[in-house]
Design a protein around this motif. Structure first.
Motif, PDB file in Angstrom:
ATOM      1  N   ARG A  15       0.817  -1.209   0.000  1.00 17.86           N
ATOM      2  CA  ARG A  15       0.000   0.000   0.000  1.00 17.86           C
ATOM      3  C   ARG A  15       0.859   1.271   0.000  1.00 17.86           C
ATOM      4  O   ARG A  15       0.549   2.243  -0.667  1.00 17.86           O
ATOM      5  N   THR A  16       1.971   1.226   0.764  1.00 19.49           N
ATOM      6  CA  THR A  16       2.849   2.390   0.834  1.00 19.49           C
ATOM      7  C   THR A  16       3.414   2.735  -0.548  1.00 19.49           C
ATOM      8  O   THR A  16       3.441   3.891  -0.959  1.00 19.49           O
ATOM      9  N   ALA A  17       3.837   1.700  -1.262  1.00 21.79           N
ATOM     10  CA  ALA A  17       4.386   1.914  -2.601  1.00 21.79           C
ATOM     11  C   ALA A  17       3.319   2.438  -3.548  1.00 21.79           C
ATOM     12  O   ALA A  17       3.573   3.334  -4.351  1.00 21.79           O
ATOM     13  N   ARG A  18       2.099   1.865  -3.433  1.00 25.07           N
ATOM     14  CA  ARG A  18       1.020   2.317  -4.318  1.00 25.07           C
ATOM     15  C   ARG A  18       0.651   3.765  -4.037  1.00 25.07           C
ATOM     16  O   ARG A  18       0.389   4.548  -4.942  1.00 25.07           O
ATOM     17  N   THR A  19       0.620   4.113  -2.755  1.00 28.15           N
ATOM     18  CA  THR A  19       0.322   5.505  -2.378  1.00 28.15           C
ATOM     19  C   THR A  19       1.358   6.448  -2.970  1.00 28.15           C
ATOM     20  O   THR A  19       1.028   7.468  -3.566  1.00 28.15           O
ATOM     21  N   ARG A  20       2.623   6.064  -2.823  1.00 24.14           N
ATOM     22  CA  ARG A  20       3.705   6.911  -3.348  1.00 24.14           C
ATOM     23  C   ARG A  20       3.551   7.098  -4.848  1.00 24.14           C
ATOM     24  O   ARG A  20       3.638   8.221  -5.363  1.00 24.14           O
ATOM     25  N   GLU A  21       3.303   5.994  -5.550  1.00 25.29           N
ATOM     26  CA  GLU A  21       3.175   6.067  -6.997  1.00 25.29           C
ATOM     27  C   GLU A  21       2.020   6.999  -7.392  1.00 25.29           C
ATOM     28  O   GLU A  21       2.162   7.828  -8.292  1.00 25.29           O
ATOM     29  N   ALA A  22       0.900   6.855  -6.700  1.00 25.35           N
ATOM     30  CA  ALA A  22      -0.270   7.681  -7.017  1.00 25.35           C
ATOM     31  C   ALA A  22       0.015   9.161  -6.772  1.00 25.35           C
ATOM     32  O   ALA A  22      -0.342  10.025  -7.581  1.00 25.35           O
ATOM     33  N   VAL A  23       0.686   9.454  -5.656  1.00 26.08           N
ATOM     34  CA  VAL A  23       0.956  10.848  -5.293  1.00 26.08           C
ATOM     35  C   VAL A  23       1.957  11.470  -6.269  1.00 26.08           C
ATOM     36  O   VAL A  23       1.745  12.593  -6.766  1.00 26.08           O
ATOM     37  N   LEU A  24       3.028  10.735  -6.578  1.00 27.63           N
ATOM     38  CA  LEU A  24       4.040  11.288  -7.491  1.00 27.63           C
ATOM     39  C   LEU A  24       3.464  11.459  -8.901  1.00 27.63           C
ATOM     40  O   LEU A  24       3.718  12.477  -9.557  1.00 27.63           O
ATOM     41  N   ALA A  25       2.675  10.488  -9.342  1.00 25.96           N
ATOM     42  CA  ALA A  25       2.061  10.595 -10.670  1.00 25.96           C
ATOM     43  C   ALA A  25       1.110  11.789 -10.718  1.00 25.96           C
ATOM     44  O   ALA A  25       1.094  12.552 -11.692  1.00 25.96           O
ATOM     45  N   ALA A  26       0.334  11.976  -9.658  1.00 25.36           N
ATOM     46  CA  ALA A  26      -0.613  13.091  -9.611  1.00 25.36           C
ATOM     47  C   ALA A  26       0.122  14.432  -9.603  1.00 25.36           C
ATOM     48  O   ALA A  26      -0.287  15.379 -10.284  1.00 25.36           O
ATOM     49  N   ALA A  27       1.219  14.493  -8.848  1.00 21.27           N
ATOM     50  CA  ALA A  27       1.995  15.744  -8.790  1.00 21.27           C
ATOM     51  C   ALA A  27       2.540  16.083 -10.169  1.00 21.27           C
ATOM     52  O   ALA A  27       2.484  17.238 -10.609  1.00 21.27           O
ATOM     53  N   LEU A  28       3.054  15.074 -10.866  1.00 23.13           N
ATOM     54  CA  LEU A  28       3.609  15.278 -12.200  1.00 23.13           C
ATOM     55  C   LEU A  28       2.511  15.710 -13.179  1.00 23.13           C
ATOM     56  O   LEU A  28       2.720  16.613 -13.997  1.00 23.13           O
ATOM     57  N   GLU A  29       1.353  15.090 -13.069  1.00 21.87           N
ATOM     58  CA  GLU A  29       0.202  15.480 -13.907  1.00 21.87           C
ATOM     59  C   GLU A  29      -0.153  16.944 -13.658  1.00 21.87           C
ATOM     60  O   GLU A  29      -0.344  17.724 -14.590  1.00 21.87           O
ATOM     61  N   GLU A  30      -0.262  17.285 -12.386  1.00 20.91           N
ATOM     62  CA  GLU A  30      -0.620  18.663 -12.027  1.00 20.91           C
ATOM     63  C   GLU A  30       0.401  19.662 -12.564  1.00 20.91           C
ATOM     64  O   GLU A  30       0.037  20.735 -13.056  1.00 20.91           O
ATOM     65  N   LEU A  31       1.681  19.288 -12.462  1.00 18.01           N
ATOM     66  CA  LEU A  31       2.737  20.169 -12.982  1.00 18.01           C
ATOM     67  C   LEU A  31       2.561  20.366 -14.483  1.00 18.01           C
ATOM     68  O   LEU A  31       2.748  21.466 -14.994  1.00 18.01           O
ATOM     69  N   GLY A  32       2.188  19.288 -15.171  1.00 22.62           N
ATOM     70  CA  GLY A  32       2.015  19.372 -16.619  1.00 22.62           C
ATOM     71  C   GLY A  32       0.831  20.230 -17.016  1.00 22.62           C
ATOM     72  O   GLY A  32       0.877  20.964 -17.994  1.00 22.62           O
TER      73      GLY A  32
END
Lengths: 206, 206
Positions: A15-32
């Motif tokens: 779950r920790t890894a999945r959370t990290r992946e979701a958060v980092l992907a979302a941050a990158l999306e938002e930046l884009g």
């Protein structure tokens, strides 16, 4: 939830890894989509589906997320190995240009520079990340030395920095995007300078 | 106080000019001492002795002050004219390094990049300011062409950008300061690349 493991210690895919992946992907999306200026923990929470409180507990702030993104991204630069220095430099320049081609990457780079300007700790992390990435691809130069294309005294990091600098200058200072012409001139300029002995340090005294 | 002249229209040395000078000097001081992250209208007001309300009315925000600083700073780059391309490039590199040597200048450059990341209008202004500065010193290249040192087809802006890029890469990405070695390598690399024909665009079709 009281026993929170530090980053990277939880089992992969958990779950920790999945959370990290979701958060980092979302941050990158938002930046884009919206850029660094509009990036907030709440927006990352909304896009990732991870509670803002969870993000604040684990990453503390937007800057913390940027630092983690930087850790995730370093090491993603490919290292060409064509058997020819000039060709390797052109392929490396192309790889940098391709990376800079996406608005998401450009915004991410800009975000790291902004975060570094705001925070000396982030500044150290940015420096270390880019230094490590440079180090990774210096084998292009050491292989060229082994083939006899360059002097053994050449400073490999200077060659890679010379090739990379024009892309960041274009992006951050001239506020433009990399194009085929910049790929050509940055690779050729680094090649001519390296072959001309520019990156061989002067002999130092005893 | 209701008839507020736009920037630069008041007589030189008048109250408007003195206020501008005080505010810009204070902003630059603050950048040198505390950096961009800590820069606020209130701090500029405190250091300059100009009321915060006056600063907000005239410059609107910290970003507005940065833009005005940029206008003040552009055109401050000297243009060497030694009669020799290689020597001119070394002197230009030295001038950039000298400018980057002061923490005040470094923080100012960083502040402009941060402001540009936050605001598309500032981004355009930063691009225009650096493009204009580059244009100013291209006469180094056109003089070299006139002396027969370079091909008339050389793209002068590419030469100047190639020389400048390593300094901004060092500052913004590698988070370091320019040194004598960088002055040498950036000037020599630009020289070798220019002499090697790197900055001559490919012939275009009819």
């Amino acid at each position: 939830m009281t026993e929170r493991p530090p980053h990277g210690t939880a089992r992969p895919g958990g779950r920790t890894a999945r959370t990290r992946e979701a958060v980092l992907a979302a941050a990158l999306e938002e930046l884009g989509v919206h850029g660094y200026a509009a990036l907030t923990v709440d927006r990352i929470a909304q896009r990732s589906g991870v509670h803002a409180a969870t993000i604040r507990r684990r990453w503390r702030s937007v800057q913390g997320v940027i630092i983690d993104l930087l850790a995730q991204h370093s090491g993603s630069l490919p290292t060409p190995d064509t058997g020819d220095l000039r060709q390797d430099l052109h392929e490396l320049a192309r790889a940098i240009a391709d990376y800079h081609a996406s608005p998401r990457s450009r915004n991410f780079i800009e975000a790291t520079i902004v975060a570094a300007a705001h925070n000396p700790q982030v500044s150290d992390i940015v420096r270390d990340a880019f230094t490590a990435r440079t180090e990774q691809v210096t084998c292009i130069v050491t292989r060229a030395v082994a083939r006899g294309e360059l002097s053994p005294d050449v400073d490999a990091r200077e060659v890679i920095a010379a090739l990379s600098a024009p892309f960041y200058y274009r992006l951050l200072v001239l506020r433009g995007t990399a194009d085929d012409r910049l790929v050509h001139t940055s690779a050729e300029a680094a090649y001519h300078a390296a072959r001309g002995g520019v990156f061989v340090p002067p002999p130092s005294g005893p």
